[in-house]
Design a protein around this motif. Structure first.
Motif, short mmCIF file in Angstrom:
data_model
loop_
_atom_site.label_atom_id
_atom_site.label_comp_id
_atom_site.label_asym_id
_atom_site.label_seq_id
_atom_site.Cartn_x
_atom_site.Cartn_y
_atom_site.Cartn_z
N ILE A 77 68.94 3.03 19.53
CA ILE A 77 68.28 1.78 19.92
C ILE A 77 68.82 0.61 19.10
N GLU A 78 68.89 0.80 17.78
CA GLU A 78 69.39 -0.29 16.93
C GLU A 78 70.85 -0.59 17.24
N GLY A 79 71.62 0.45 17.54
CA GLY A 79 73.04 0.25 17.86
C GLY A 79 73.26 -0.50 19.15
N ALA A 80 72.29 -0.49 20.03
CA ALA A 80 72.41 -1.19 21.31
C ALA A 80 72.05 -2.67 21.22
N ILE A 81 71.46 -3.09 20.11
CA ILE A 81 71.00 -4.47 19.96
C ILE A 81 72.19 -5.41 19.77
N ARG A 82 72.14 -6.56 20.44
CA ARG A 82 73.17 -7.58 20.33
C ARG A 82 72.56 -8.86 19.73
N GLU A 83 73.38 -9.85 19.53
CA GLU A 83 72.88 -11.12 19.00
C GLU A 83 71.90 -11.78 19.95
N ASN A 84 72.08 -11.56 21.26
CA ASN A 84 71.21 -12.20 22.25
C ASN A 84 70.12 -11.25 22.77
N GLY A 130 52.73 -2.03 15.33
CA GLY A 130 53.60 -3.18 15.20
C GLY A 130 54.25 -3.66 16.48
N ILE A 131 53.93 -3.01 17.62
CA ILE A 131 54.46 -3.46 18.91
C ILE A 131 53.82 -4.80 19.27
N ASP A 132 54.58 -5.69 19.88
CA ASP A 132 54.11 -7.05 20.15
C ASP A 132 53.16 -7.15 21.34
N MET A 133 53.46 -6.41 22.41
CA MET A 133 52.68 -6.57 23.64
C MET A 133 52.58 -5.24 24.38
N VAL A 134 51.41 -5.01 24.98
CA VAL A 134 51.15 -3.79 25.74
C VAL A 134 50.87 -4.16 27.18
N LEU A 151 57.24 4.46 17.62
CA LEU A 151 56.82 3.07 17.76
C LEU A 151 56.93 2.28 16.46
N SER A 152 56.54 2.88 15.34
CA SER A 152 56.60 2.16 14.06
C SER A 152 58.03 1.79 13.69
N LYS A 153 58.94 2.75 13.81
CA LYS A 153 60.33 2.48 13.44
C LYS A 153 60.97 1.46 14.38
N ILE A 154 60.67 1.58 15.67
CA ILE A 154 61.25 0.64 16.63
C ILE A 154 60.71 -0.77 16.39
N ALA A 155 59.44 -0.88 16.06
CA ALA A 155 58.86 -2.19 15.76
C ALA A 155 59.54 -2.82 14.54
N GLU A 156 59.82 -2.01 13.53
CA GLU A 156 60.51 -2.50 12.33
C GLU A 156 61.92 -2.98 12.68
N ILE A 157 62.62 -2.17 13.49
CA ILE A 157 63.97 -2.54 13.90
C ILE A 157 63.95 -3.86 14.66
N ALA A 158 63.03 -3.99 15.59
CA ALA A 158 62.95 -5.20 16.41
C ALA A 158 62.69 -6.43 15.56
N LYS A 159 61.81 -6.32 14.59
CA LYS A 159 61.50 -7.47 13.74
C LYS A 159 62.70 -7.87 12.89
N ARG A 160 63.47 -6.89 12.44
CA ARG A 160 64.67 -7.21 11.66
C ARG A 160 65.67 -8.00 12.50
N HIS A 161 65.70 -7.72 13.78
CA HIS A 161 66.68 -8.36 14.67
C HIS A 161 66.06 -9.49 15.50
N HIS A 162 64.83 -9.86 15.16
CA HIS A 162 64.14 -10.98 15.83
C HIS A 162 64.02 -10.77 17.34
N ALA A 163 63.75 -9.52 17.73
CA ALA A 163 63.53 -9.18 19.13
C ALA A 163 62.06 -8.82 19.33
N ALA A 164 61.55 -9.09 20.50
CA ALA A 164 60.16 -8.73 20.83
C ALA A 164 60.11 -7.30 21.37
N THR A 165 58.94 -6.69 21.28
CA THR A 165 58.74 -5.35 21.81
C THR A 165 57.57 -5.35 22.79
#
Length: 379
Positions: free
Chosen positions: A131-138, A189-193, A157-171
């Motif tokens: 998942i983290e490897g698939a993240i781009r600047e946009n 830590g997920i942003d929206m359900v 969910l916890s790890k993905i939420a942490e990854i998303a916050k590091r890369h300024h992406a929403a979940t």
């Protein structure tokens, strides 16, 4: 506050409605200015496309169940899913999404959003490094569904939420499978359900609806933009039916799980079944992760038959209490032989896979139904 208290009493005041224990259906498109309206604790109502007293009771309950600040109901699950995605996406955005998400949500990202330059990378979802490897600047959004459709893959969910916050992406996560009774993604830590309320939140197979839950500021923005402008608002009558369903949500979810566990044990011993896919069953490859972030599982599962596709479909046709249908989450048991004609496994489906919704009929009755169908087809 316990789920049972939220479902039965939270956000209700019978004194507002002449002592009625069941709030009325405000089947009105318009609310005119009158004495008392401006001071209403829910805020002044004007137009049901924006807000409605019946709908707001349901929204408050679902928000409390998910431990979110606010919620808004929609006229369908896809209405809620699309609104949540569009809230975070803009022209030329990039999305990382789980491959085995709900089919229309998959198509919305992969096909419809192409016209706006939005690109999507689909991942299995079980490997956070992937998942983290698939993240781009946009990358503006990571879209999850845990457990996911058909394969019931679980995401951390916890790890993905942490990854998303590091890369300024929403979940955003589709939590329809578990409901807030068995999983609360916002607490990880997920942003929206999002939910398809047509499933367990309604629970009686008689409404089409959706709901989005998250921080009040963001939910208010969705209410004033995506929901108001797209017009996908839940009707007052569907809101009232959803309220009726929520009353029994904790009881129903527990019984669905009890029946599903009995059926998982039955299928595990059935010679023609080579795999049981149920996240609350100990053979599931992510059983420990499921136990960590879920408190139970619903009535939805898959089994993989070790039979030719035509024999699988014949067994399905022989069943009396499992009706063939695409939905789930109601009182009834359903079956869908989605992998019967598949020649080999792919990223979203397995050869011979049959999805089942285990309803409230009782496991003994359902096992007898399968025993008879298998015997009639295979002898």
């Amino acid at each position: 506050m316990r789920a049972e208290e939220i479902c039965t009493h939270y956000s209700e005041d019978p004194s507002r409605f002449a002592g009625a224990v069941t709030p009325p259906i405000f089947q009105s498109s318009l609310f005119t200015e009158c004495e008392g309206n401006e001071g209403d604790r829910e805020g002044r109502y004007a137009y049901t496309r924006v807000s409605n007293p019946t709908t707001e009771i349901v929204e408050n309950k679902v928000a409390a169940l998910e431990q979110g600040e606010a919620a808004k109901c929609f006229s369908s699950g896809m209405g809620a899913i699309s609104a949540a995605m569009m809230h975070y996406l803009k022209k030329d955005s990039h999305v990382v999404a789980v491959a085995s998400i709900y089919g229309p949500a998959h198509r919305f990202l992969a096909e419809y959003m192409k016209r706006f330059g939005v690109e999507v990378t689909f991942v299995k979802g079980t490997d956070t490094e992937e998942i983290e490897g698939a993240i781009r600047e946009n990358t503006d959004l990571i879209y999850l569904e845990s457990p996911s459709t058909y394969l019931f893959l679980v995401q951390d969910l916890s790890k993905i939420a942490e990854i998303a916050k590091r890369h300024h992406a929403a979940t955003v996560i589709d939590n329809t499978y578990c409901t807030p009774i068995f999983q609360k993604p916002l607490t990880f830590g997920i942003d929206m359900v999002v939910h398809s309320a047509s499933k367990y939140l309604g629970g009686h197979s008689d409404i089409i609806g959706g709901v989005v839950i998250g921080r009040k500021e963001e939910i208010d923005q969705i209410a004033q933009s995506e929901r108001e402008l797209f017009g996908a608002v839940m009707s007052p009558f569907d809101s009232w039916l959803m309220l009726r369903g929520i009353r029994t949500l904790p009881v129903r979810m527990k019984q669905h799980m009890v029946n599903a566990m009995e059926m998982a044990a039955y299928f595990q011993e059935l010679p023609v079944v080579k795999e049981v896919i149920y996240p609350w069953w100990e053979t599931h490859p992510q059983y420990e992760l499921a136990k960590k972030q879920m408190t139970g599982a619903s009535g939805l599962m898959s089994v993989v038959f070790d039979l030719p596709g035509e024999q699988i479909k014949r067994i399905v046709r022989e069943l009396e209490f499992f009706h063939r249908g695409p939905s789930w989450g109601g009182f009834e048991s359903l079956i869908s032989p989605v992998g019967a004609d598949l020649e080999q496994d792919n990223e979203t489906m397995k050869k011979g896979l049959v999805r089942l919704h285990i309803g409230l009929e009782g496991a003994d009755l359902l096992k007898e139904d399968f025993e008879r169908a298998v015997k009639n087809v295979l002898g």
